[in-house]
Design a protein around this motif. Structure first.
Motif, PDB file in Angstrom:
ATOM      1  N   PRO A 252      20.310  -0.520 -21.495  1.00 23.09           N
ATOM      2  CA  PRO A 252      20.538  -1.880 -21.994  1.00 23.09           C
ATOM      3  C   PRO A 252      20.580  -2.889 -20.852  1.00 23.09           C
ATOM      4  CG  PRO A 252      22.553  -0.572 -22.115  1.00 23.09           C
ATOM      5  CD  PRO A 252      21.454   0.374 -21.759  1.00 23.09           C
ATOM      6  N   VAL A 253      19.970  -4.033 -21.054  1.00 24.48           N
ATOM      7  CA  VAL A 253      19.950  -5.093 -20.044  1.00 24.48           C
ATOM      8  C   VAL A 253      20.356  -6.390 -20.745  1.00 24.48           C
ATOM      9  CG1 VAL A 253      18.654  -6.177 -18.178  1.00 24.48           C
ATOM     10  CG2 VAL A 253      18.019  -3.887 -18.954  1.00 24.48           C
ATOM     11  N   GLU A 254      21.655  -6.542 -20.948  1.00 24.95           N
ATOM     12  CA  GLU A 254      22.187  -7.688 -21.678  1.00 24.95           C
ATOM     13  C   GLU A 254      23.063  -8.576 -20.820  1.00 24.95           C
ATOM     14  OE1 GLU A 254      24.078  -5.247 -24.665  1.00 24.95           O
ATOM     15  OE2 GLU A 254      22.585  -5.882 -26.160  1.00 24.95           O
ATOM     16  N   THR A 255      23.498  -8.086 -19.674  1.00 25.94           N
ATOM     17  CA  THR A 255      24.402  -8.842 -18.814  1.00 25.94           C
ATOM     18  C   THR A 255      23.807  -8.971 -17.420  1.00 25.94           C
ATOM     19  OG1 THR A 255      25.607  -6.896 -18.003  1.00 25.94           O
ATOM     20  CG2 THR A 255      26.352  -7.877 -20.094  1.00 25.94           C
ATOM     21  N   ALA A 256      24.394  -9.867 -16.633  1.00 28.21           N
ATOM     22  CA  ALA A 256      23.920 -10.056 -15.256  1.00 28.21           C
ATOM     23  C   ALA A 256      24.086  -8.777 -14.448  1.00 28.21           C
ATOM     24  CB  ALA A 256      24.691 -11.204 -14.607  1.00 28.21           C
ATOM     25  N   GLU A 257      25.198  -8.074 -14.631  1.00 27.77           N
ATOM     26  CA  GLU A 257      25.437  -6.856 -13.858  1.00 27.77           C
ATOM     27  C   GLU A 257      24.434  -5.764 -14.222  1.00 27.77           C
ATOM     28  OE1 GLU A 257      26.522  -4.634 -10.971  1.00 27.77           O
ATOM     29  OE2 GLU A 257      27.352  -6.640 -11.259  1.00 27.77           O
ATOM     30  N   GLN A 258      24.117  -5.631 -15.501  1.00 27.04           N
ATOM     31  CA  GLN A 258      23.121  -4.645 -15.920  1.00 27.04           C
ATOM     32  C   GLN A 258      21.746  -4.998 -15.354  1.00 27.04           C
ATOM     33  OE1 GLN A 258      23.629  -4.934 -20.161  1.00 27.04           O
ATOM     34  NE2 GLN A 258      25.050  -3.192 -20.255  1.00 27.04           N
ATOM     35  N   ALA A 259      21.417  -6.285 -15.317  1.00 30.66           N
ATOM     36  CA  ALA A 259      20.135  -6.715 -14.758  1.00 30.66           C
ATOM     37  C   ALA A 259      20.064  -6.406 -13.269  1.00 30.66           C
ATOM     38  CB  ALA A 259      19.948  -8.211 -15.008  1.00 30.66           C
ATOM     39  N   LYS A 260      21.150  -6.648 -12.545  1.00 29.39           N
ATOM     40  CA  LYS A 260      21.179  -6.362 -11.108  1.00 29.39           C
ATOM     41  C   LYS A 260      21.052  -4.863 -10.841  1.00 29.39           C
ATOM     42  CE  LYS A 260      24.027 -10.391  -9.939  1.00 29.39           C
ATOM     43  NZ  LYS A 260      25.354 -10.852  -9.458  1.00 29.39           N
ATOM     44  N   GLU A 261      21.631  -4.048 -11.721  1.00 27.22           N
ATOM     45  CA  GLU A 261      21.535  -2.594 -11.540  1.00 27.22           C
ATOM     46  C   GLU A 261      20.091  -2.119 -11.688  1.00 27.22           C
ATOM     47  OE1 GLU A 261      23.081   1.419 -11.057  1.00 27.22           O
ATOM     48  OE2 GLU A 261      23.581  -0.607 -10.390  1.00 27.22           O
ATOM     49  N   ILE A 262      19.373  -2.646 -12.668  1.00 26.91           N
ATOM     50  CA  ILE A 262      17.961  -2.290 -12.841  1.00 26.91           C
ATOM     51  C   ILE A 262      17.169  -2.705 -11.609  1.00 26.91           C
ATOM     52  CG2 ILE A 262      15.885  -2.770 -14.167  1.00 26.91           C
ATOM     53  CD1 ILE A 262      17.866  -0.869 -15.547  1.00 26.91           C
ATOM     54  N   PHE A 263      17.456  -3.876 -11.069  1.00 26.79           N
ATOM     55  CA  PHE A 263      16.775  -4.337  -9.861  1.00 26.79           C
ATOM     56  C   PHE A 263      17.052  -3.393  -8.692  1.00 26.79           C
ATOM     57  CE2 PHE A 263      16.943  -6.884  -5.916  1.00 26.79           C
ATOM     58  CZ  PHE A 263      15.631  -7.326  -5.875  1.00 26.79           C
ATOM     59  N   ARG A 264      18.315  -2.990  -8.518  1.00 29.28           N
ATOM     60  CA  ARG A 264      18.671  -2.066  -7.426  1.00 29.28           C
ATOM     61  C   ARG A 264      17.953  -0.728  -7.599  1.00 29.28           C
ATOM     62  NH1 ARG A 264      23.967  -4.511  -7.861  1.00 29.28           N
ATOM     63  NH2 ARG A 264      24.550  -2.983  -9.436  1.00 29.28           N
ATOM     64  N   MET A 265      17.853  -0.265  -8.818  1.00 27.16           N
ATOM     65  CA  MET A 265      17.204   1.026  -9.074  1.00 27.16           C
ATOM     66  C   MET A 265      15.736   0.978  -8.676  1.00 27.16           C
ATOM     67  SD  MET A 265      18.965   1.889 -12.760  1.00 27.16           S
ATOM     68  CE  MET A 265      18.165   3.457 -13.046  1.00 27.16           C
ATOM     69  N   TYR A 266      15.041  -0.086  -9.081  1.00 31.20           N
ATOM     70  CA  TYR A 266      13.627  -0.134  -8.742  1.00 31.20           C
ATOM     71  C   TYR A 266      13.412  -0.360  -7.248  1.00 31.20           C
ATOM     72  CZ  TYR A 266       8.665  -0.810  -8.948  1.00 31.20           C
ATOM     73  OH  TYR A 266       7.324  -0.654  -8.733  1.00 31.20           O
ATOM     74  N   CYS A 267      14.288  -1.128  -6.607  1.00 35.13           N
ATOM     75  CA  CYS A 267      14.185  -1.298  -5.155  1.00 35.13           C
ATOM     76  C   CYS A 267      14.362   0.037  -4.442  1.00 35.13           C
ATOM     77  CB  CYS A 267      15.236  -2.299  -4.662  1.00 35.13           C
ATOM     78  SG  CYS A 267      14.845  -4.017  -5.066  1.00 35.13           S
ATOM     79  N   GLN A 268      15.193   0.926  -4.986  1.00 37.73           N
ATOM     80  CA  GLN A 268      15.367   2.255  -4.397  1.00 37.73           C
ATOM     81  C   GLN A 268      14.058   3.030  -4.468  1.00 37.73           C
ATOM     82  OE1 GLN A 268      18.464   3.539  -3.040  1.00 37.73           O
ATOM     83  NE2 GLN A 268      16.934   4.918  -2.196  1.00 37.73           N
ATOM     84  N   ARG A 269      13.325   2.909  -5.576  1.00 43.06           N
ATOM     85  CA  ARG A 269      12.025   3.575  -5.683  1.00 43.06           C
ATOM     86  C   ARG A 269      11.056   3.051  -4.634  1.00 43.06           C
ATOM     87  NH1 ARG A 269       7.128   4.294  -6.276  1.00 43.06           N
ATOM     88  NH2 ARG A 269       6.951   2.152  -5.540  1.00 43.06           N
ATOM     89  N   TRP A 270      11.087   1.747  -4.400  1.00 42.63           N
ATOM     90  CA  TRP A 270      10.226   1.130  -3.404  1.00 42.63           C
ATOM     91  C   TRP A 270      10.559   1.671  -2.007  1.00 42.63           C
ATOM     92  CZ3 TRP A 270       9.208  -4.894  -3.367  1.00 42.63           C
ATOM     93  CH2 TRP A 270       8.043  -5.137  -2.647  1.00 42.63           C
ATOM     94  N   ALA A 271      11.849   1.803  -1.715  1.00 38.56           N
ATOM     95  CA  ALA A 271      12.269   2.309  -0.405  1.00 38.56           C
ATOM     96  C   ALA A 271      11.821   3.750  -0.204  1.00 38.56           C
ATOM     97  CB  ALA A 271      13.787   2.196  -0.262  1.00 38.56           C
ATOM     98  N   ILE A 272      11.904   4.569  -1.250  1.00 39.88           N
ATOM     99  CA  ILE A 272      11.483   5.965  -1.145  1.00 39.88           C
ATOM    100  C   ILE A 272       9.971   6.039  -0.919  1.00 39.88           C
ATOM    101  CG2 ILE A 272      11.224   8.118  -2.420  1.00 39.88           C
ATOM    102  CD1 ILE A 272      14.019   7.703  -1.384  1.00 39.88           C
ATOM    103  N   ALA A 273       9.211   5.174  -1.593  1.00 39.21           N
ATOM    104  CA  ALA A 273       7.755   5.165  -1.387  1.00 39.21           C
ATOM    105  C   ALA A 273       7.418   4.836   0.057  1.00 39.21           C
ATOM    106  CB  ALA A 273       7.105   4.157  -2.327  1.00 39.21           C
ATOM    107  N   ASP A 274       8.163   3.909   0.670  1.00 36.02           N
ATOM    108  CA  ASP A 274       7.953   3.609   2.086  1.00 36.02           C
ATOM    109  C   ASP A 274       8.275   4.824   2.951  1.00 36.02           C
ATOM    110  OD1 ASP A 274       7.059   1.061   1.677  1.00 36.02           O
ATOM    111  OD2 ASP A 274       9.005   0.118   1.959  1.00 36.02           O
ATOM    112  N   ALA A 275       9.305   5.591   2.559  1.00 36.38           N
ATOM    113  CA  ALA A 275       9.649   6.801   3.305  1.00 36.38           C
ATOM    114  C   ALA A 275       8.511   7.814   3.245  1.00 36.38           C
ATOM    115  CB  ALA A 275      10.936   7.424   2.753  1.00 36.38           C
ATOM    116  N   PHE A 276       7.835   7.912   2.087  1.00 36.88           N
ATOM    117  CA  PHE A 276       6.677   8.792   1.973  1.00 36.88           C
ATOM    118  C   PHE A 276       5.612   8.404   2.997  1.00 36.88           C
ATOM    119  CE2 PHE A 276       7.392   9.646  -2.848  1.00 36.88           C
ATOM    120  CZ  PHE A 276       8.419  10.511  -2.528  1.00 36.88           C
ATOM    121  N   LYS A 277       5.352   7.094   3.095  1.00 37.76           N
ATOM    122  CA  LYS A 277       4.322   6.623   4.023  1.00 37.76           C
ATOM    123  C   LYS A 277       4.705   6.923   5.467  1.00 37.76           C
ATOM    124  CE  LYS A 277       2.998   2.831   0.936  1.00 37.76           C
ATOM    125  NZ  LYS A 277       2.954   1.353   0.767  1.00 37.76           N
TER     126      LYS A 277
END
Length: 385
Positions: A252-277
């Motif tokens: 669920p993405v109904e609050t500011a905190e939930q929205a920020k958590e989704i953003f943090r999660m996807y940024c973590q995926r981006w960081a891991i992809a950089d680690a692969f490179k």
């Protein structure tokens, strides 16, 4: 075994190494209530190779077109202050055991799900746009896991909460601004010549939707259609000349905190992809020159063992493979100074040289019935007649 002195099957196989790495990854994540699984595909490019076994065409790193190479699938589990490698497989559409990319991706999701099931944790899969496929989402939902995926197809059909069918892009007017965040990302802002790690601000908006899917989608065992409640999340990076991120999640993405958590999660995926490179560059995975397909898979699997040691993915000096790579790389046993990427890379290269040499010698023996007399004497092998 290389010298023909034993017929005992070596335990140093890609499958055995991957299974061992996965077991250690799962052990590191034990007792965690929430686990994020980042599944990422990475191509191993060999643009000048012509005789390596099992080569297929993969996308060129820069520009259009394709080059010879192989595909890999890799999954890393992430929890607070913990990481563990959960899956690795190199495959090729030209290999005898290849069925389809869809089968490879489903096998990866199924294998990781089975490995994590005994932990009883809440699992969220974080996927890039290459996995924007309702069949892959169904593989995740069949295991009772959550999903966060970047969308590539903005014209895909979904339904609104009231049941109206529409394209994802038609939901733009419904997006509701929830939060503004600041973080550090590798981006190229307007007016900058190159990307770099720097502060960046982002706005996050979201709206609910529903996705129709079928268990075991696009297989002979396809089940009845089901509906999954989801949210569309739009992330706009300020002053960055990139298209906004469109993310789909069943959280669920109904609050500011939930929205920020989704953003943090996807940024973590981006960081891991950089680690692969970084790992690919540091460990020279694309320098593989052995001819045999299984030998390529073994070397890349060993590369992941080395990467696991360097990136703290649950691999330590207790692993015989790491100690062997250290010895091959000329590293000394020092209690307060573990081997670095130079030593491990040198070890991988020397192992690569052994396998390449064996392939050439085997071809020479097959062609001429043996090796030249002086070389055969030096190696203790049969000379050519």
């Amino acid at each position: 075994m290389l010298r023909g002195e034993t017929t005992t099957r070596s335990l140093l196989t890609p499958e055995a190494l991957s299974a061992k790495v996965q077991a250690h990854g799962v052990a590191r994540l034990r007792d965690e209530a929430h686990i994020w699984v980042i599944l990422d595909g990475s191509d191993l490019r060999k643009p000048y190779a012509t005789t390596m076994e099992g080569l297929q065409r993969v996308k060129r790193l820069a520009g259009g077109g394709t080059v010879p190479g192989y595909c890999t699938l890799n999954a890393i589990g992430v929890a607070p202050a913990k990481r563990g490698l959960l899956y690795h497989r190199l495959y090729s559409s030209a290999a005898a055991d290849f069925v389809s990319q869809s089968v490879e991706e489903r096998a990866a999701i199924t294998a990781v799900g089975a490995a994590l099931a005994p932990l009883g944790a809440e699992v969220t899969w974080i996927l890039d746009a290459g996995f924007d496929d309702v069949a892959r989402w169904g593989d995740v939902w069949m295991q009772g896991h959550h999903l966060l995926c970047r969308l590539q197809h903005r014209d895909r059909w979904v339904t609104t909460p009231d049941g109206t069918a529409c394209h994802v892009q038609d939901l733009t007017p419904r997006l509701r601004l929830l939060a503004r965040v600041e973080t550090e990302l590798v981006v190229q802002k307007r007016g900058q010549p190159h990307p770099k790690l720097q502060p960046v601000a982002a706005t996050i908006a979201a709206t609910p939707l529903a996705v129709r899917w079928r268990p075991a989608g696009r297989t002979t065992a396809e089940g009845e259609e089901q509906t999954q409640a989801c949210w569309l999340v739009e992330v706009r990076l300020e002053r960055v000349g990139l298209e906004s991120w469109w993310l789909l999640t069943d959280h669920p993405v109904e609050t500011a905190e939930q929205a920020k958590e989704i953003f943090r999660m996807y940024c973590q995926r981006w960081a891991i992809a950089d680690a692969f490179k970084v790992a690919k560059t540091c460990l020279g995975w694309e320098d593989v020159q052995v001819l045999g397909y299984d030998a390529v898979r073994l070397l890349v699997a060993l590369g992941w063992v080395a990467a696991g040691f360097l990136f703290d993915l649950g691999v330590t000096l207790e692993w015989a493979e790491v100690r062997l790579l250290r010895r091959l790389g000329g590293g000394e046993e020092r209690p307060h100074r573990p081997p670095g990427k130079i030593v491990l890379t040198r070890g991988l290269r020397r192992l690569l040289a052994v396998l390449a040499t064996e392939a050439i010698l085997a071809a020479e023996e097959q062609r001429h019935g043996g090796l030249p007399p002086r070389i055969a004497a030096m190696l203790g092998r049969t000379p050519a007649r």
